[in-house]
Structure formats: C-alpha cells, structure tokens
Write a protein that holds these residues in place. Sequence first.
Motif, PDB file in Angstrom:
ATOM      1  N   PHE A 169       0.713  -1.161  -0.140  1.00 14.76           N
ATOM      2  CA  PHE A 169       0.126  -0.138  -0.108  1.00 14.76           C
ATOM      3  C   PHE A 169       1.029   1.418  -0.080  1.00 14.76           C
ATOM      4  N   ARG A 170       2.150   1.223   0.862  1.00 19.17           N
ATOM      5  CA  ARG A 170       2.838   2.372   0.924  1.00 19.17           C
ATOM      6  C   ARG A 170       3.618   2.391  -0.623  1.00 19.17           C
ATOM      7  N   THR A 171       3.744   1.693  -1.217  1.00 21.66           N
ATOM      8  CA  THR A 171       4.781   1.864  -2.291  1.00 21.66           C
ATOM      9  C   THR A 171       3.434   2.580  -3.530  1.00 21.66           C
ATOM     10  N   VAL A 172       2.206   2.049  -3.365  1.00 26.83           N
ATOM     11  CA  VAL A 172       1.214   2.669  -4.220  1.00 26.83           C
ATOM     12  C   VAL A 172       1.259   4.094  -3.838  1.00 26.83           C
ATOM     13  N   GLU A 173       1.193   4.426  -2.534  1.00 22.56           N
ATOM     14  CA  GLU A 173       1.039   5.889  -1.971  1.00 22.56           C
ATOM     15  C   GLU A 173       2.374   6.712  -2.735  1.00 22.56           C
ATOM     16  N   ILE A 174       3.489   6.091  -2.725  1.00 22.45           N
ATOM     17  CA  ILE A 174       4.880   6.840  -3.409  1.00 22.45           C
ATOM     18  C   ILE A 174       4.533   6.872  -4.859  1.00 22.45           C
ATOM     19  N   TYR A 175       4.128   5.986  -5.650  1.00 22.11           N
ATOM     20  CA  TYR A 175       3.847   5.825  -6.958  1.00 22.11           C
ATOM     21  C   TYR A 175       2.803   7.135  -7.433  1.00 22.11           C
ATOM     22  N   ARG A 176       1.966   7.323  -6.485  1.00 27.73           N
ATOM     23  CA  ARG A 176       0.734   8.227  -6.644  1.00 27.73           C
ATOM     24  C   ARG A 176       1.278   9.415  -6.362  1.00 27.73           C
ATOM     25  N   ALA A 177       2.071   9.666  -5.491  1.00 25.38           N
ATOM     26  CA  ALA A 177       2.741  11.047  -5.156  1.00 25.38           C
ATOM     27  C   ALA A 177       3.506  11.358  -6.406  1.00 25.38           C
ATOM     28  N   ASN A 178       4.476  10.537  -6.778  1.00 23.24           N
ATOM     29  CA  ASN A 178       5.213  10.652  -8.058  1.00 23.24           C
ATOM     30  C   ASN A 178       4.430  11.136  -9.394  1.00 23.24           C
ATOM     31  N   LEU A 179       3.183  10.458  -9.590  1.00 23.55           N
ATOM     32  CA  LEU A 179       2.223  10.869 -10.621  1.00 23.55           C
ATOM     33  C   LEU A 179       1.857  12.305 -10.432  1.00 23.55           C
ATOM     34  N   MET A 180       1.465  12.811  -9.095  1.00 22.85           N
ATOM     35  CA  MET A 180       1.002  14.156  -9.159  1.00 22.85           C
ATOM     36  C   MET A 180       2.034  15.132  -9.529  1.00 22.85           C
ATOM     37  N   LYS A 181       3.184  14.570  -9.023  1.00 28.75           N
ATOM     38  CA  LYS A 181       4.538  15.731  -9.311  1.00 28.75           C
ATOM     39  C   LYS A 181       4.826  15.748 -10.822  1.00 28.75           C
ATOM     40  N   LYS A 182       4.822  14.503 -11.464  1.00 23.62           N
ATOM     41  CA  LYS A 182       5.102  14.457 -12.698  1.00 23.62           C
ATOM     42  C   LYS A 182       4.131  15.087 -13.671  1.00 23.62           C
ATOM     43  N   THR A 183       2.785  14.668 -13.513  1.00 21.83           N
ATOM     44  CA  THR A 183       1.860  15.311 -14.074  1.00 21.83           C
ATOM     45  C   THR A 183       1.437  16.865 -14.101  1.00 21.83           C
ATOM     46  N   GLN A 184       1.884  17.501 -12.693  1.00 21.51           N
ATOM     47  CA  GLN A 184       1.684  18.620 -12.397  1.00 21.51           C
ATOM     48  C   GLN A 184       0.285  18.657 -11.957  1.00 21.51           C
ATOM     49  N   ALA A 185      -0.724  17.690 -11.742  1.00 20.86           N
ATOM     50  CA  ALA A 185      -1.890  17.645 -11.224  1.00 20.86           C
ATOM     51  C   ALA A 185      -1.855  18.025  -9.696  1.00 20.86           C
ATOM     52  N   SER A 186      -2.892  18.951  -9.377  1.00 18.61           N
ATOM     53  CA  SER A 186      -3.138  19.540  -8.061  1.00 18.61           C
ATOM     54  C   SER A 186      -3.959  18.515  -7.473  1.00 18.61           C
ATOM     55  N   SER A 187      -4.581  17.638  -7.874  1.00 21.12           N
ATOM     56  CA  SER A 187      -5.807  16.882  -7.396  1.00 21.12           C
ATOM     57  C   SER A 187      -6.159  15.567  -7.815  1.00 21.12           C
ATOM     58  N   LEU A 188      -6.443  14.533  -7.339  1.00 21.21           N
ATOM     59  CA  LEU A 188      -7.085  13.331  -7.943  1.00 21.21           C
ATOM     60  C   LEU A 188      -7.718  13.814  -9.229  1.00 21.21           C
ATOM     61  N   PRO A 189      -9.004  14.623  -8.723  1.00 20.69           N
ATOM     62  CA  PRO A 189      -9.904  14.813 -10.020  1.00 20.69           C
ATOM     63  C   PRO A 189      -9.095  15.402 -11.321  1.00 20.69           C
ATOM     64  N   GLU A 190      -8.160  16.226 -11.011  1.00 20.48           N
ATOM     65  CA  GLU A 190      -7.488  16.711 -12.080  1.00 20.48           C
ATOM     66  C   GLU A 190      -6.458  15.768 -12.828  1.00 20.48           C
ATOM     67  N   LEU A 191      -5.982  14.981 -12.143  1.00 20.77           N
ATOM     68  CA  LEU A 191      -5.194  13.745 -12.677  1.00 20.77           C
ATOM     69  C   LEU A 191      -5.969  12.920 -13.563  1.00 20.77           C
ATOM     70  N   VAL A 192      -7.229  12.598 -12.997  1.00 21.92           N
ATOM     71  CA  VAL A 192      -8.155  11.786 -13.993  1.00 21.92           C
ATOM     72  C   VAL A 192      -8.276  12.654 -15.058  1.00 21.92           C
ATOM     73  N   ARG A 193      -8.884  13.600 -14.774  1.00 17.96           N
ATOM     74  CA  ARG A 193      -9.392  14.541 -16.220  1.00 17.96           C
ATOM     75  C   ARG A 193      -8.278  14.531 -17.003  1.00 17.96           C
ATOM     76  N   MET A 194      -7.030  14.751 -16.666  1.00 18.14           N
ATOM     77  CA  MET A 194      -6.024  14.720 -17.560  1.00 18.14           C
ATOM     78  C   MET A 194      -5.759  13.431 -18.411  1.00 18.14           C
ATOM     79  N   ALA A 195      -5.756  12.363 -17.563  1.00 16.02           N
ATOM     80  CA  ALA A 195      -5.718  11.196 -18.269  1.00 16.02           C
ATOM     81  C   ALA A 195      -6.683  10.748 -19.187  1.00 16.02           C
ATOM     82  N   ILE A 196      -8.047  11.073 -18.865  1.00 19.24           N
ATOM     83  CA  ILE A 196      -9.072  10.636 -19.626  1.00 19.24           C
ATOM     84  C   ILE A 196      -8.869  11.568 -20.972  1.00 19.24           C
TER      85      ILE A 196
END
Length: 203
Positions: A169-196
């Motif tokens: 679970f902790r590794t997923v959290e680290i990957y998720r934090a990396n996703l936010m940083k690399k995509t420059q998304a400020s929130s999960l909805p924004e990340l999902v919106r960008m990916a969609i």
Amino acid sequence: MSKIVHIIDDDPVVCNSIRLLLEIEGIEAKTYFSAADFLSAIGPHDCGCVVTDVRLPGMSGVDLLALIAARGLNFPVIVITGQADVPLAVHAMKQGAVDFLEKPFGDAVLVASVRKALQRNFTAPGKDAAPHEVRARLATLTSRERDVLEGLVVGKSNKSIANELGISFRTVEIYRANLMKKTQASSLPELVRMAISVQDRLS
C-alpha cells in the motif's frame, strides 16, 4: 442573468449546509432533493452549475449528466462522492462532469470548484493543459507509475491497486505522489481528467 448553483442531494442537512456556505460567499444557490425535482424546476434558458451527489434516489448523478447533455442544458456539473463511489465519480467525469469532490472535502475546496464551474459556464471553458502537454507529462512516467495511473482512472482504491500489482500500500502511495508531481496535477480529479483527455495514449 444570475449565476445560480443548483444543489442536489437527498439529505436536507447536506443541501442546506452547502447552500449556506455558498450564500456566505455571495453565490446564489437553490436546493433539490432529487434529480427529477431539479429537472422539473429549470427551463431551457436557465444556467449556472450543478453540485450533485453521485448517488440519488431514482435518477443517479450519472444519469442526470446524460439528460443534461441530451437536453442541451448549460450546466457544468460537480459530482460529490464518498470513497466507495469513486468509480462512479470517474464514470461521471467521462460523461462530462467538470469535477468530483471526494468526501470529506473542505469548504474552500468546494467554493473554488464552484467558482471555476461558474466561470466555465459564463465564459469559455477553463484552459486545462493542452493535450500535447499532457502527453509529454505522461511520457515521463515509469511503467509501474502508468499501471497505478490506469487503476486510479477506473476508480480503484490504493489498496485494490496494491493487491492487483503485488506491491505494498505504501509503495502505491509513493507512485501516486510521483504521478501528481510528474503530471503537475493538483488533485486526484485533475489527474483523472488529464488522463481521460488523452486516454487513447495511456496504453
């Protein structure tokens, strides 16, 4: 033409608390206890935005989105969801919702989302990152980060993603934090919106 926020929730306490919060911020709001009540009250020339729970008696928030689009109504929709309803909220975004807010969310988060939706309604849609910029950011992801992103896009929890990928679970959290940083998304909805927006390029 006034900017009215239409709040739809079968819980009167939720409706009234959101209405009072928005009115304190100088934003006019009306409440409804079902999607049917909302649809029967508005006309073809009404505008503003909608804040709706994804789960409603009778017609769901996702079904409401489809009807708003079918009738050509000018209502950006913000979906409110509990943690268990994130997959539904992601589906709602694919149907055209402009944002989803996962409970519990702060007052400032809701007000900011509403202001953005109203601005989108009365001017032009907000300028998100251009598709080529999103693709460039996604291209920096590692294979495992992309696996985690694909899980998030379909609404899976961190725990579910961890179980499916055979990682902690902790590794997923680290990957998720990396996703936010690399995509420059400020929130999960924004990340999902960008990916969609470039989903055909995820695979």
